[in-house]
Motif scaffolding. Structure first.
Motif, short mmCIF file in Angstrom:
data_model
loop_
_atom_site.label_atom_id
_atom_site.label_comp_id
_atom_site.label_asym_id
_atom_site.label_seq_id
_atom_site.Cartn_x
_atom_site.Cartn_y
_atom_site.Cartn_z
N GLY A 115 3.95 -8.11 -5.06
CA GLY A 115 4.19 -6.86 -5.78
C GLY A 115 3.05 -5.87 -5.61
O GLY A 115 2.70 -5.13 -6.53
N SER A 116 2.47 -5.85 -4.41
CA SER A 116 1.33 -4.96 -4.17
C SER A 116 1.72 -3.49 -4.37
O SER A 116 2.81 -3.06 -3.98
CB SER A 116 0.80 -5.17 -2.75
N ARG A 117 0.79 -2.73 -4.97
CA ARG A 117 1.00 -1.29 -5.21
C ARG A 117 0.11 -0.43 -4.32
O ARG A 117 0.39 0.75 -4.11
CB ARG A 117 0.68 -0.95 -6.67
N TRP A 118 -0.99 -1.00 -3.85
CA TRP A 118 -1.96 -0.24 -3.06
C TRP A 118 -2.25 -1.01 -1.78
O TRP A 118 -2.14 -2.24 -1.74
CB TRP A 118 -3.26 -0.05 -3.85
N TYR A 119 -2.64 -0.25 -0.72
CA TYR A 119 -2.74 -0.88 0.59
C TYR A 119 -3.95 -0.32 1.36
O TYR A 119 -4.28 0.86 1.25
CB TYR A 119 -1.46 -0.60 1.40
N ALA A 120 -4.56 -1.20 2.13
CA ALA A 120 -5.65 -0.79 3.01
C ALA A 120 -5.48 -1.52 4.34
O ALA A 120 -5.04 -2.67 4.38
CB ALA A 120 -7.01 -1.10 2.40
N ALA A 121 -5.84 -0.84 5.42
CA ALA A 121 -5.68 -1.42 6.75
C ALA A 121 -6.83 -0.97 7.64
O ALA A 121 -7.34 0.15 7.49
CB ALA A 121 -4.35 -1.02 7.38
N GLU A 122 -7.20 -1.83 8.57
CA GLU A 122 -8.34 -1.53 9.43
C GLU A 122 -8.07 -0.34 10.34
O GLU A 122 -8.93 0.51 10.53
CB GLU A 122 -8.69 -2.76 10.27
N SER A 123 -6.89 -0.27 10.92
CA SER A 123 -6.59 0.74 11.93
C SER A 123 -5.23 1.38 11.67
O SER A 123 -4.47 0.94 10.80
CB SER A 123 -6.56 0.08 13.31
N ALA A 124 -4.93 2.41 12.45
CA ALA A 124 -3.63 3.07 12.33
C ALA A 124 -2.50 2.11 12.68
O ALA A 124 -1.43 2.13 12.05
CB ALA A 124 -3.59 4.31 13.24
N ASP A 125 -2.73 1.27 13.68
CA ASP A 125 -1.71 0.29 14.04
C ASP A 125 -1.46 -0.70 12.90
O ASP A 125 -0.31 -1.06 12.61
CB ASP A 125 -2.13 -0.47 15.30
N ASP A 126 -2.54 -1.12 12.24
CA ASP A 126 -2.39 -2.03 11.12
C ASP A 126 -1.66 -1.34 9.96
O ASP A 126 -0.83 -1.96 9.28
CB ASP A 126 -3.75 -2.53 10.64
N ALA A 127 -1.97 -0.06 9.73
CA ALA A 127 -1.29 0.69 8.69
C ALA A 127 0.20 0.77 8.98
O ALA A 127 1.04 0.61 8.07
CB ALA A 127 -1.88 2.09 8.57
N ALA A 128 0.54 0.98 10.23
CA ALA A 128 1.95 1.03 10.62
C ALA A 128 2.65 -0.30 10.38
O ALA A 128 3.82 -0.34 9.99
CB ALA A 128 2.08 1.46 12.08
N ARG A 129 1.93 -1.38 10.61
CA ARG A 129 2.52 -2.70 10.37
C ARG A 129 2.85 -2.88 8.89
O ARG A 129 3.89 -3.47 8.54
CB ARG A 129 1.56 -3.79 10.82
N LEU A 130 1.99 -2.39 8.02
CA LEU A 130 2.26 -2.48 6.58
C LEU A 130 3.43 -1.59 6.19
O LEU A 130 4.33 -2.00 5.44
CB LEU A 130 1.02 -2.08 5.79
N THR A 131 3.43 -0.36 6.71
CA THR A 131 4.47 0.59 6.35
C THR A 131 5.84 0.13 6.84
O THR A 131 6.85 0.24 6.13
CB THR A 131 4.14 1.98 6.94
N THR A 132 5.87 -0.42 8.04
CA THR A 132 7.13 -0.84 8.64
C THR A 132 7.83 -1.92 7.81
O THR A 132 9.07 -1.95 7.74
CB THR A 132 6.89 -1.37 10.07
N VAL A 133 7.06 -2.78 7.18
CA VAL A 133 7.68 -3.89 6.43
C VAL A 133 7.77 -3.62 4.93
O VAL A 133 8.09 -4.52 4.16
CB VAL A 133 6.93 -5.22 6.67
N GLY A 134 7.47 -2.37 4.52
CA GLY A 134 7.77 -2.07 3.13
C GLY A 134 6.64 -1.60 2.25
O GLY A 134 6.82 -1.53 1.02
N ALA A 135 5.46 -1.31 2.80
CA ALA A 135 4.40 -0.75 1.96
C ALA A 135 4.91 0.53 1.32
O ALA A 135 5.34 1.45 2.01
CB ALA A 135 3.15 -0.47 2.78
N SER A 136 4.87 0.59 -0.01
CA SER A 136 5.56 1.66 -0.73
C SER A 136 4.67 2.84 -1.09
O SER A 136 5.11 3.75 -1.79
CB SER A 136 6.17 1.09 -2.02
N GLY A 137 3.44 2.84 -0.66
CA GLY A 137 2.53 3.93 -0.98
C GLY A 137 1.62 4.23 0.19
O GLY A 137 1.75 3.65 1.27
#
Length: 556
Positions: A115-137
């Motif tokens: 139930g994560s609400r906040w997200y951090a990623a090392e790179s733009a590619d990593d951010a895209a990986r989170l967003t693609t699978v449902g990162a909601s913010g």
């Protein structure tokens, strides 16, 4: 039950202490002492680290991060990861580490289950990986983290939020490696991690009052424990993304101690073979094993090419996460470095036992850290009790109970106690039982085969079968080089020698009777290894069922 109880000097934080207290206390002791150092050369003193953590914590409050909010972090080990770790914990947020090697399905499961609400990623590619699978913010990059940590004014509510976080509050949800299915979210409280970090540092004397290079993933509980043990002990800690970055950096950074998994120790050993002849390596192993035969003995510092490659000051390596072949311990001791085996699991915030320099004993994983009880159940299972044991699982696994009515954590590992030292002999679910009723522990065989320079991985097979066999994958680059140096020669003879060496460890009924070199490799991407590089045995058996059947048909 055969039980060892260790209570003397066991450190337990007060109910009002959170993990941030480790950071603030280090700054109070000596603000000028170097603490965390980045790969790019950025070095923070204990005082500067505290200032950065408070600034980043203020930035999180400005963005309305609430106590109990889950913060998922995807990225390799680095200064920004550590800063976010400390800052989120300071304001009562819950850190949810995500392995950089995780598959999209694994990431999706972790985000949804936590139930994560906040997200951090090392790179733009990593951010895209989170967003693609449902990162909601929004997803903060590590560059964003660095900016927030360097330039945010202190929030007026910061001290009140820090004071509201106690030792019993949830600090992390760390997902287990998932060798047999979906990963379970293990809850780690501030007290759990504080206890294991502080008592690991205490168990090892002044080891953590030195210089180290942390290349363990902070997405794993072992890496988290070592990070906080380093902060607690006052280490100068260089943070590097991973083992490939570690090897060339050792000579420059000159650590006095390291913490690694056996897989990394094996890789480093193979790397140093470019500096040695086979005869020199064998002599080092023999020399080291002779020293380690005496409990607590330490080899004299060495001056040679291998020791220089280690930086010239390396004396100890804490090794955990899996079993380590004795010859690898002997190899390092042959060059003046003592391996301190340890044992633990996510549900105990990593550390259950740690070998101390003064009492180190070859083949064991040390004595329980202060404040920990270790028991051996009637079936040989290792049981653990102490203030570092997790309160349970989160989300979909919340109904599962790893702790019994007496407070014992059932580890699933098989072991025995030898004068207070724990020896791990197998895993309940991984013990193979042949059709003839022979129990076989596969790990020692796999560890030894994997040490061969041409071998990438190995899995022993034999459950319900008439005898033991193995699937072996090869290191393509090393095989190509070997073929160039040995034209017209089949590397199969080399692999047979590796198998014969492994078989020397066991009785004939336990030995590998046949093996098959299979195409490709066991990888995380193929679903054959967990994110922490453990074998997913059922998945490998399913993927190579034809090859396994052929092994038994060919041998009758």
């Amino acid at each position: 039950m055969n039980t060892v109880s260790v209570t003397a000097n066991g450190f337990v934080p007060s109910d009002s202490s959170s993990l941030y207290a480790i950071v603030s206390e280090a700054a109070r002791r000596d603000r000028s002492r170097l603490s965390l150092c980045a790969a790019d050369g950025t070095a923070l003193s204990a005082g500067e680290l505290d200032t950065r953590v408070r600034a980043l914590a203020s930035a999180l409050l400005e963005r309305r991060v609430e106590q109990g909010d889950r913060v998922a972090v995807l990225g390799r080990t680095g200064l920004e990861w550590a800063l976010l770790d400390c800052a989120a914990l300071a304001v009562g947020a819950v850190v949810v580490p995500v392995y950089p090697t995780s598959s999209p399905a694994q990431i999706e499961h972790i985000l949804r289950d936590s139930g994560s609400r906040w997200y951090a990623a090392e790179s733009a590619d990593d951010a895209a990986r989170l967003t693609t699978v449902g990162a909601s913010g929004p997803v903060w990059s590590f560059d964003d983290i660095a900016t927030m940590a360097a330039g945010t004014a202190e929030h007026p509510d910061l001290d009140a939020r820090i004071a509201a976080v106690g030792a019993g509050d949830l600090a992390m949800i760390v997902y287990t490696s998932g060798t047999t299915g979906l990963a379970k979210g293990c809850m780690i409280s501030h007290r759990n991690m504080y206890v294991t970090a502080a008592n690991t540092a205490r168990q090892t004397g002044d080891l953590f009052d030195g210089t180290t290079v942390l290349a363990l993933p902070l997405s794993h509980v072992f890496g988290q424990t070592i990070l906080f043990a380093c902060l607690y002990g006052g280490s100068r800690t260089y943070l590097l993304p991973g083992v490939p970055d570690l090897v060339p950096a050792l000579a420059r950074l000159r650590p006095t101690f390291l913490a690694l998994i056996p897989y990394a120790l094996e890789k480093i050993r193979k790397h140093t073979r470019t500096l040695l002849t086979e005869e020199q390596e064998a002599a080092a192993v023999e020399r080291g094993l002779a020293v380690l035969a005496t409990p607590g003995a330490a080899p004299a510092p060495a001056e040679d090419a291998v020791s220089a490659a280690f930086g010239g000051r390396l004396r100890y390596v804490i090794s955990g996460g899996a079993s380590l072949d004795d010859t690898t311990a002997g190899f390092y001791a042959g060059f003046g470095v003592v391996i301190l085996n340890c044992y633990g699991l996510t549900e105990a915030a990593t550390a259950v036992t740690v070998s101390a320099p003064e009492t180190n004993r070859l083949g064991t994983v040390g004595r329980p850290i202060p404040g920990t009880e270790v028991g051996i159940g009637p079936d040989g299972e290792v049981l653990v009790r102490g203030p570092h044991v997790s309160p349970g699982y989160w989300g979909a696994a919340a109904d599962q109970r790893p702790v019994d009515a007496q407070g014992w954590l059932h580890t699933g590992d098989i072991g025995e106690l030898d004068d207070g030292h724990l020896r791990i002999t197998g895993r309940k679910k991984e013990i193979l039982v042949t059709s003839g009723g022979k129990n076989v522990a596969p790990t020692p065989l796999e560890d030894r085969v994997r040490l061969h320079p041409l071998v990438s991985n190995c899995m022993v097979v034999g459950d319900g079968r008439p005898f033991v066999t193995a699937l072996i994958t090869l290191d393509a680059d090393r095989v190509a080089k070997w073929r160039a140096e040995h034209p017209g020669t089949d590397p199969a003879t080399e692999i047979q020698a590796a198998v014969d060496d492994a078989n020397s460890l066991v009785s004939r009924p336990e030995s590998i009777r046949a093996f098959r070199v299979v195409d490709g490799d066991f990888t995380v991407e193929a679903g054959l290894l967990t994110s922490s590089l453990k074998l997913r045995r059922a998945a490998i058996v399913a993927a190579y069922s034809t090859e396994i059947d052929q092994l038994y048909v060919s041998r009758g």
